[in-house]
Structure formats: C-alpha cells, structure tokens
Write a protein that holds these residues in place. Sequence first.
Motif, PDB file in Angstrom:
ATOM      1  N   LEU A  92       0.839  -1.194   0.000  1.00 61.97           N
ATOM      2  CA  LEU A  92       0.000   0.000   0.000  1.00 61.97           C
ATOM      3  C   LEU A  92       0.877   1.247   0.000  1.00 61.97           C
ATOM      4  O   LEU A  92       1.775   1.378   0.828  1.00 61.97           O
ATOM      5  N   GLN A  93       0.618   2.135  -0.939  1.00 61.79           N
ATOM      6  CA  GLN A  93       1.299   3.420  -0.974  1.00 61.79           C
ATOM      7  C   GLN A  93       0.571   4.378  -0.034  1.00 61.79           C
ATOM      8  O   GLN A  93      -0.645   4.572  -0.148  1.00 61.79           O
ATOM      9  N   VAL A  94       1.306   4.986   0.882  1.00 63.06           N
ATOM     10  CA  VAL A  94       0.726   5.940   1.824  1.00 63.06           C
ATOM     11  C   VAL A  94       1.093   7.341   1.360  1.00 63.06           C
ATOM     12  O   VAL A  94       2.251   7.753   1.476  1.00 63.06           O
ATOM     13  N   PRO A  95       0.144   8.102   0.815  1.00 65.10           N
ATOM     14  CA  PRO A  95       0.478   9.398   0.231  1.00 65.10           C
ATOM     15  C   PRO A  95       0.784  10.461   1.280  1.00 65.10           C
ATOM     16  O   PRO A  95       0.320  10.381   2.425  1.00 65.10           O
ATOM     17  N   TYR A  96       1.559  11.445   0.866  1.00 67.77           N
ATOM     18  CA  TYR A  96       1.836  12.609   1.705  1.00 67.77           C
ATOM     19  C   TYR A  96       0.716  13.627   1.524  1.00 67.77           C
ATOM     20  O   TYR A  96       0.264  13.880   0.403  1.00 67.77           O
ATOM     21  N   SER A  97       0.271  14.226   2.624  1.00 67.59           N
ATOM     22  CA  SER A  97      -0.752  15.276   2.564  1.00 67.59           C
ATOM     23  C   SER A  97      -0.449  16.328   3.615  1.00 67.59           C
ATOM     24  O   SER A  97       0.048  16.014   4.707  1.00 67.59           O
ATOM     25  N   ASP A  98      -0.775  17.574   3.293  1.00 68.61           N
ATOM     26  CA  ASP A  98      -0.727  18.637   4.293  1.00 68.61           C
ATOM     27  C   ASP A  98      -2.108  18.733   4.934  1.00 68.61           C
ATOM     28  O   ASP A  98      -3.027  19.324   4.368  1.00 68.61           O
ATOM     29  N   ILE A  99      -2.271  18.125   6.090  1.00 68.88           N
ATOM     30  CA  ILE A  99      -3.545  18.134   6.800  1.00 68.88           C
ATOM     31  C   ILE A  99      -3.498  19.195   7.892  1.00 68.88           C
ATOM     32  O   ILE A  99      -2.662  19.138   8.795  1.00 68.88           O
ATOM     33  N   ALA A 100      -4.382  20.181   7.794  1.00 68.15           N
ATOM     34  CA  ALA A 100      -4.442  21.238   8.803  1.00 68.15           C
ATOM     35  C   ALA A 100      -5.196  20.713  10.028  1.00 68.15           C
ATOM     36  O   ALA A 100      -6.308  20.202   9.917  1.00 68.15           O
ATOM     37  N   LEU A 101      -4.573  20.847  11.196  1.00 67.71           N
ATOM     38  CA  LEU A 101      -5.152  20.305  12.419  1.00 67.71           C
ATOM     39  C   LEU A 101      -5.692  21.385  13.356  1.00 67.71           C
ATOM     40  O   LEU A 101      -6.175  21.082  14.442  1.00 67.71           O
ATOM     41  N   GLU A 102      -5.632  22.651  12.916  1.00 70.00           N
ATOM     42  CA  GLU A 102      -6.049  23.736  13.803  1.00 70.00           C
ATOM     43  C   GLU A 102      -7.521  23.603  14.201  1.00 70.00           C
ATOM     44  O   GLU A 102      -7.892  23.798  15.354  1.00 70.00           O
ATOM     45  N   LYS A 103      -8.370  23.265  13.233  1.00 69.76           N
ATOM     46  CA  LYS A 103      -9.787  23.039  13.516  1.00 69.76           C
ATOM     47  C   LYS A 103      -9.985  21.537  13.613  1.00 69.76           C
ATOM     48  O   LYS A 103     -10.231  20.858  12.612  1.00 69.76           O
ATOM     49  N   PHE A 104      -9.910  21.014  14.823  1.00 69.45           N
ATOM     50  CA  PHE A 104      -9.889  19.571  15.003  1.00 69.45           C
ATOM     51  C   PHE A 104     -11.308  19.051  15.236  1.00 69.45           C
ATOM     52  O   PHE A 104     -11.749  18.836  16.372  1.00 69.45           O
ATOM     53  N   THR A 105     -12.027  18.860  14.135  1.00 71.01           N
ATOM     54  CA  THR A 105     -13.332  18.215  14.172  1.00 71.01           C
ATOM     55  C   THR A 105     -13.331  17.109  13.121  1.00 71.01           C
ATOM     56  O   THR A 105     -12.532  17.130  12.180  1.00 71.01           O
ATOM     57  N   TYR A 106     -14.247  16.165  13.293  1.00 75.69           N
ATOM     58  CA  TYR A 106     -14.326  15.085  12.313  1.00 75.69           C
ATOM     59  C   TYR A 106     -14.579  15.644  10.916  1.00 75.69           C
ATOM     60  O   TYR A 106     -13.938  15.229   9.941  1.00 75.69           O
ATOM     61  N   TYR A 107     -15.492  16.587  10.803  1.00 72.00           N
ATOM     62  CA  TYR A 107     -15.871  17.080   9.483  1.00 72.00           C
ATOM     63  C   TYR A 107     -14.740  17.862   8.830  1.00 72.00           C
ATOM     64  O   TYR A 107     -14.486  17.735   7.638  1.00 72.00           O
ATOM     65  N   ALA A 108     -14.024  18.667   9.607  1.00 73.31           N
ATOM     66  CA  ALA A 108     -12.907  19.428   9.049  1.00 73.31           C
ATOM     67  C   ALA A 108     -11.813  18.500   8.544  1.00 73.31           C
ATOM     68  O   ALA A 108     -11.229  18.716   7.475  1.00 73.31           O
TER      69      ALA A 108
END
Length: 213
Positions: A5-21
């Motif tokens: 499995l290839q695990v891609p790189y992503s810039d995930i913003a964690l400032e708004k930590f909700t499931y939907y965000a």
Amino acid sequence: MITSLQVPYSDIALEKFTYYALSQQMETLPWQPIAHVNWKEFPYKPAVHFQITHDNQRIIIHYSVQEEFVKAQYVRINEAVWEDSCVEFFVSFDGKASYYNIEFNVLGAGLIGAGSRVKDERIRLEQATTVKIQTATTVVNVGGKKKWNIILVIPTEVFVEDKIERLTGVTAHGNFFKCGDSLPTPHFLSWNKIEYPTPNFHLPDFFGELVFE
C-alpha cells in the motif's frame, strides 16, 4: 498474499480539530477495504474501509464502519477496547521483528502495545504516550443501520522504540483490523489476509507493506 500500500503525503491542517474538518481534507484519498473474514466460525462481515495518509510527523487514518451493533463500554486508556466496536492498526518499522498495536473503540478510547511477537516481551505504553493520539468520531443511526467513523492522528513520537525523524521514504509493514470480541456478533476482519487456525491479529508474518511517499 502480501499486499503493498502506498501511503500518500498530505498537508492536513489540524487547527480546527473536528471530524468534518479533517474528513473534508481527506475526501480525495482512496479507500481501502478491511474485508478478509479469516475464520469461518466468525462469518459476520460489517462494511469497513479506511483512508490513510501522512505529513512526515503524523500518520492519519480515517476508518468508516457500518455494522449491526455498536458497543462502547470502555472509556479509559488501556482498557479492553477490543471488546467494543473497535478498529486497530498494527505497524512495524524494523522488518517485523517488533511492532506496535494501536487499538481504538468508537468513543476514541484506546491503547498502544509494543514489542516483539513473543507475548511475554510486549509492553503496554504509558497513558501519557497514548493520549498523544488525537481522535475525532461520528456516529449515525438511520433506519436501524449504524454507521460510525473515526479519524486517528498518530504522531511519530508514540513509536517510542523507533526513532522516526520523517516518514517520507520509509517502508514499514502493518495490517488494519476491525473487531468486536464482545458484540452480539463477534467478528475479526483484516486488510491483509491471515492464515491461522484461530483468531489472532498478533501475527506480523501476515503484515502487508506500507510505503510512505
């Protein structure tokens, strides 16, 4: 068969930590099934999929589960969350000599174990380490069908037996699971197939390959 499995790189913003965000930022990532029913004595097969990505310092996993029953008894760290509606991620960074088992129930209560495949040599990590994993969950009940989701944000610092400065370029080994040992319909599903006579997830020989892009 060992899956890669290839695990891609992503810039995930964690400032708004909700499931939907968080889930909105992951919506273009591919879904992988957790669909192997490895033991005929436990044929129940809920619909389970996951997405996975990383940002060099964290592994982010999004599980989607639809099952007949949802159980959430355990609320404290290091309790028996595998008896609840539970998802799990096992991962090894040293060629499967040792590995971590990361297990969380639908409420976001969890545990981390670490060590070799020899049961007596494994340890349960301290609460201060396990709480570094952040979780966001949601549960929906429509027409009697229960669907729940959980996102785990796993910092590399919880992998206390390995020094991981950045995930890019790392090749690890692991497996993904869904279980519910004490549900009305117990089940033990895996991403990579397990060939063993009785239910057991602690089998690194059946880990797949995880390539962090």
